[in-house]
Scaffold this active site. Structure first.
Site, PDB file in Angstrom:
ATOM      1  N   HIS A  75       0.851  -1.206   0.000  1.00  0.00           N
ATOM      2  CA  HIS A  75       0.000   0.000   0.000  1.00  0.00           C
ATOM      3  C   HIS A  75       0.885   1.255   0.000  1.00  0.00           C
ATOM      4  CE1 HIS A  75      -3.101  -2.618   2.293  1.00  0.00           C
ATOM      5  NE2 HIS A  75      -3.648  -2.360   1.118  1.00  0.00           N
ATOM      6  N   SER A 105      -2.882  -7.507   2.969  1.00  0.00           N
ATOM      7  CA  SER A 105      -3.140  -7.353   4.413  1.00  0.00           C
ATOM      8  C   SER A 105      -3.556  -8.696   4.999  1.00  0.00           C
ATOM      9  CB  SER A 105      -4.259  -6.340   4.655  1.00  0.00           C
ATOM     10  OG  SER A 105      -3.892  -5.088   4.172  1.00  0.00           O
ATOM     11  N   LYS A 114     -17.442  -6.357   7.531  1.00  0.00           N
ATOM     12  CA  LYS A 114     -16.165  -7.045   7.768  1.00  0.00           C
ATOM     13  C   LYS A 114     -15.870  -7.102   9.257  1.00  0.00           C
ATOM     14  CE  LYS A 114     -13.482  -6.722   3.539  1.00  0.00           C
ATOM     15  NZ  LYS A 114     -12.239  -6.215   2.946  1.00  0.00           N
ATOM     16  N   ARG A 139      -1.859  -6.259  -8.338  1.00  0.00           N
ATOM     17  CA  ARG A 139      -0.690  -7.071  -8.008  1.00  0.00           C
ATOM     18  C   ARG A 139      -0.501  -8.185  -9.010  1.00  0.00           C
ATOM     19  NH1 ARG A 139      -3.169  -7.451  -2.137  1.00  0.00           N
ATOM     20  NH2 ARG A 139      -4.934  -7.042  -3.490  1.00  0.00           N
TER      21      ARG A 139
HETATM   22  P1  ADP Z   1      -9.557  -4.386  -0.317  1.00  0.00           P
HETATM   23  O1  ADP Z   1     -10.157  -4.605   1.027  1.00  0.00           O
HETATM   24  O2  ADP Z   1     -10.449  -3.778  -1.355  1.00  0.00           O
HETATM   25  O3  ADP Z   1      -8.728  -5.544  -0.833  1.00  0.00           O
HETATM   26  P2  ADP Z   1      -7.119  -3.232   0.462  1.00  0.00           P
HETATM   27  O4  ADP Z   1      -7.086  -2.296   1.587  1.00  0.00           O
HETATM   28  O5  ADP Z   1      -6.527  -4.576   0.703  1.00  0.00           O
HETATM   29  O6  ADP Z   1      -8.581  -3.225  -0.075  1.00  0.00           O
HETATM   30  O7  ADP Z   1      -6.386  -2.626  -0.774  1.00  0.00           O
HETATM   31  C1  ADP Z   1      -6.721  -1.372  -1.301  1.00  0.00           C
HETATM   32  C2  ADP Z   1      -6.095  -1.258  -2.660  1.00  0.00           C
HETATM   33  O8  ADP Z   1      -4.710  -1.491  -2.537  1.00  0.00           O
HETATM   34  C3  ADP Z   1      -6.599  -2.278  -3.684  1.00  0.00           C
HETATM   35  O9  ADP Z   1      -6.620  -1.635  -4.949  1.00  0.00           O
HETATM   36  C4  ADP Z   1      -5.546  -3.334  -3.689  1.00  0.00           C
HETATM   37  O10 ADP Z   1      -5.462  -3.972  -4.952  1.00  0.00           O
HETATM   38  C5  ADP Z   1      -4.307  -2.488  -3.442  1.00  0.00           C
HETATM   39  N1  ADP Z   1      -3.239  -3.264  -2.846  1.00  0.00           N
HETATM   40  C6  ADP Z   1      -3.272  -4.032  -1.747  1.00  0.00           C
HETATM   41  N2  ADP Z   1      -2.070  -4.609  -1.510  1.00  0.00           N
HETATM   42  C7  ADP Z   1      -1.256  -4.186  -2.506  1.00  0.00           C
HETATM   43  C8  ADP Z   1       0.115  -4.442  -2.853  1.00  0.00           C
HETATM   44  N3  ADP Z   1       0.857  -5.289  -2.183  1.00  0.00           N
HETATM   45  N4  ADP Z   1       0.589  -3.831  -3.939  1.00  0.00           N
HETATM   46  C9  ADP Z   1      -0.186  -3.007  -4.676  1.00  0.00           C
HETATM   47  N5  ADP Z   1      -1.462  -2.735  -4.428  1.00  0.00           N
HETATM   48  C10 ADP Z   1      -1.998  -3.323  -3.357  1.00  0.00           C
END
Ligand code: ADP
Length: 173
Positions: A30, A141, A54, A103
């Site tokens: 992120h 995450s 969630k 990703r």
């Molecule tokens: P969600 O609950 O929608 O999966 P996240 O908080 O996990 O949301 O992620 C928010 C955004 O960040 C999404 O577009 C996700 O694809 C992107 N994201 C999460 N992890 C990564 C990563 N390791 N690299 C790039 N983008 C990421």
């Protein structure tokens, strides 16, 4: 054809982008995206979704606090929360761009669906996808929470502050 000189051009509009997500917790993936986004947009709002469905590890307030701490070095980045439709939140903040990360191919289908639905709801809003550094393409995450729960080392996956908070959570659970 002659290129227009800078003096003839209408001044460019400032572009505000929103990076929405759960960020439970923020990972280096992120953060990588936030740093990339902050370099190309005038303003970047990291928006934590308040999602009652969630069952999160960290409360929204804890996630916002961690995001604020780890993005301190990016002057044009702010952190906020939202609920309801993302397109409505974007209009309220005069944002023209939604930033999302991709990703792997597995992200693509879901992201495409969301982007096209958001475009249908508001044709003026563009979704921009960015790729993280290769080292973070496997990182989520969810994976961080799982590894941590099983006692694994997540130091290279999340900022130090987040690692400390994860450890504290594991002890108190
Ligand atoms: P969600 O609950 O929608 O999966 P996240 O908080 O996990 O949301 O992620 C928010 C955004 O960040 C999404 O577009 C996700 O694809 C992107 N994201 C999460 N992890 C990564 C990563 N390791 N690299 C790039 N983008 C990421």
């Amino acid at each position: 054809m002659q290129r227009k000189g800078a003096a003839d051009k209408v001044p460019a509009q400032r572009i505000t982008a929103i990076y929405p997500g759960s960020f439970d917790p923020i990972t280096n993936g992120h953060l990588d995206l936030i740093e990339r986004g902050s370099k190309i947009f005038d303003e970047l709002i990291v928006a934590v979704l308040r999602n009652p469905e969630k069952d999160p590890l960290f409360s929204v307030e804890e996630r916002v606090e961690m995001l604020n701490e780890v993005t301190q070095h990016c002057a044009n980045v702010s952190v906020d929360t939202f609920d309801g439709l993302l397109v409505d939140y974007a209009v309220r903040n005069r944002a023209r761009v939604i930033l999302r990360g991709v990703r792997a191919i597995s992200d693509f289908e879901n992201e495409l669906q969301m982007a096209l639905m958001n475009r249908k709801l508001d044709p003026n809003l563009e979704t921009v996808f960015m790729m993280p550094a290769v080292a973070y393409t496997f990182l989520s995450s969810h994976l961080v929470r799982e590894v941590c729960k099983l006692g694994g080392d997540v130091r290279s996956l999340v900022p130090p502050l987040v690692e400390a908070r994860l450890r504290a959570k594991a002890v108190s659970l």
